[in-house]
Scaffold this active site. Sequence first.
Site, PDB file in Angstrom:
ATOM      1  N   THR A 324       0.852  -1.189   0.000  1.00 62.27           N
ATOM      2  CA  THR A 324       0.000   0.000   0.000  1.00 62.27           C
ATOM      3  C   THR A 324       0.888   1.238   0.000  1.00 62.27           C
ATOM      4  OG1 THR A 324      -1.745   1.206   1.183  1.00 62.27           O
ATOM      5  CG2 THR A 324      -0.196  -0.060   2.534  1.00 62.27           C
ATOM      6  N   HIS A 376       2.579 -11.851  14.061  1.00 62.74           N
ATOM      7  CA  HIS A 376       3.663 -12.403  14.874  1.00 62.74           C
ATOM      8  C   HIS A 376       3.451 -13.881  15.199  1.00 62.74           C
ATOM      9  CE1 HIS A 376       7.252 -12.224  17.052  1.00 62.74           C
ATOM     10  NE2 HIS A 376       6.976 -11.302  17.970  1.00 62.74           N
TER      11      HIS A 376
END
Length: 405
Positions: A324, A376
């Site tokens: 993006t 994560h």
Amino acid sequence: MSSIDILTPVLPESVADATVATWHKKVGDSVARDEVIVEIETDKVVLEVPASADGVLESILQEEGATVVSNDLLGKLQPASAAGTITKDTVNEPAATPAERQSAVLSTEENHSNDNLSPSVRRLLAENNIDSSDIQGSGVGGRITREDIDAYLAKQAAEIHKEGTDSSVALANRSEKRVPMTRLRKRVAERLLEAKNSTAMLTTFNEVDMSPIMQLRKTYGEKFEKRNNVRLGFMSFYIKAVVEALKRYPEVNASIDGEDIVYHNYFDISIAVSTPRGLVTPVLKDCDKLTMAEIEQQIKELAEKGRDGKLTVDDLTGGNFTITNGGVFGSLMSTPIINPPQSAILGMHAIKERPIALDGQVVIRPMMYLALSYDHRLIDGRESVGFLVTIKELLEDPTRILLEI
């Protein structure tokens, strides 16, 4: 002659249902073959339903806002008679007066003008409750453009502001407008909330000196454009760098499916694109096999399709990693949100000249911040930082992109 059913198009497997967005004809209106009668909005694209024959819209069975599925009956079309467009309702009508004929001509011209509007323009008109006859189009053949609508809204705002100089008038002009969310906006909201609630998202940052790439574009940009008929932008460098980094860190190109990790051996990159309907992420497939010219050409085509509301479900399906570029809007730094089921997203930002320390000297360089948001649960700090450093090194020495080292 029997009526013709107007049916919802067959929706892709990934789309459960759709919403009737806009009827472009009213019951009793004449319809030409292949003319768009109604638009159906999914959470990804807008589908146009054209007339299968000349005729008159006989009935509307699903009003705007109704939820429909594949092959639902939307309405019925009465086909034109063998004699032309005369129907049983008009056979016994008296001949029109000259004034009535002139009015009919003007009405036909107005409808024709509306039919020539692009889907994005029709959407903007509907969302802002604007009658197309109130706007003088500046496009080819007098067609209304997005810029015409923006100018009209700006003029209205200026008039309201002028009236509001007197406090009593200002209070009298205070108003609100409530409009339903589009399916796309609702779906974007759901996915963003899903990403925040279902991933262990972290963001790591770095910065890159864009001098080498800017010099390359300055030196070879004109030759590149002449040869390939497309400008040499920044995105092709970003995508090439991302593909190489994904090859080195396969966890970033993977996704979690239940209790399994799915490693993808292909490189489909989603590009975040702002459209009149909201943010969408069309996909460039097999980016490792594309040249920089092919990447730039595909990005240009997807941007144009997004602007005109022509993106298809296939354009938006898939993608292993998203880029993006908030820098085109002036963003200096952000923390982008992951696009599930992907595991990471890279945010590019505005290129700004800043003083940096280089070889013991303070110099001015065009710098850009990079932001990598990652899940994560799958990607550890070592992989995320290494991935971002790899992109930094490749962008600061773009020769390595070509040599794949």
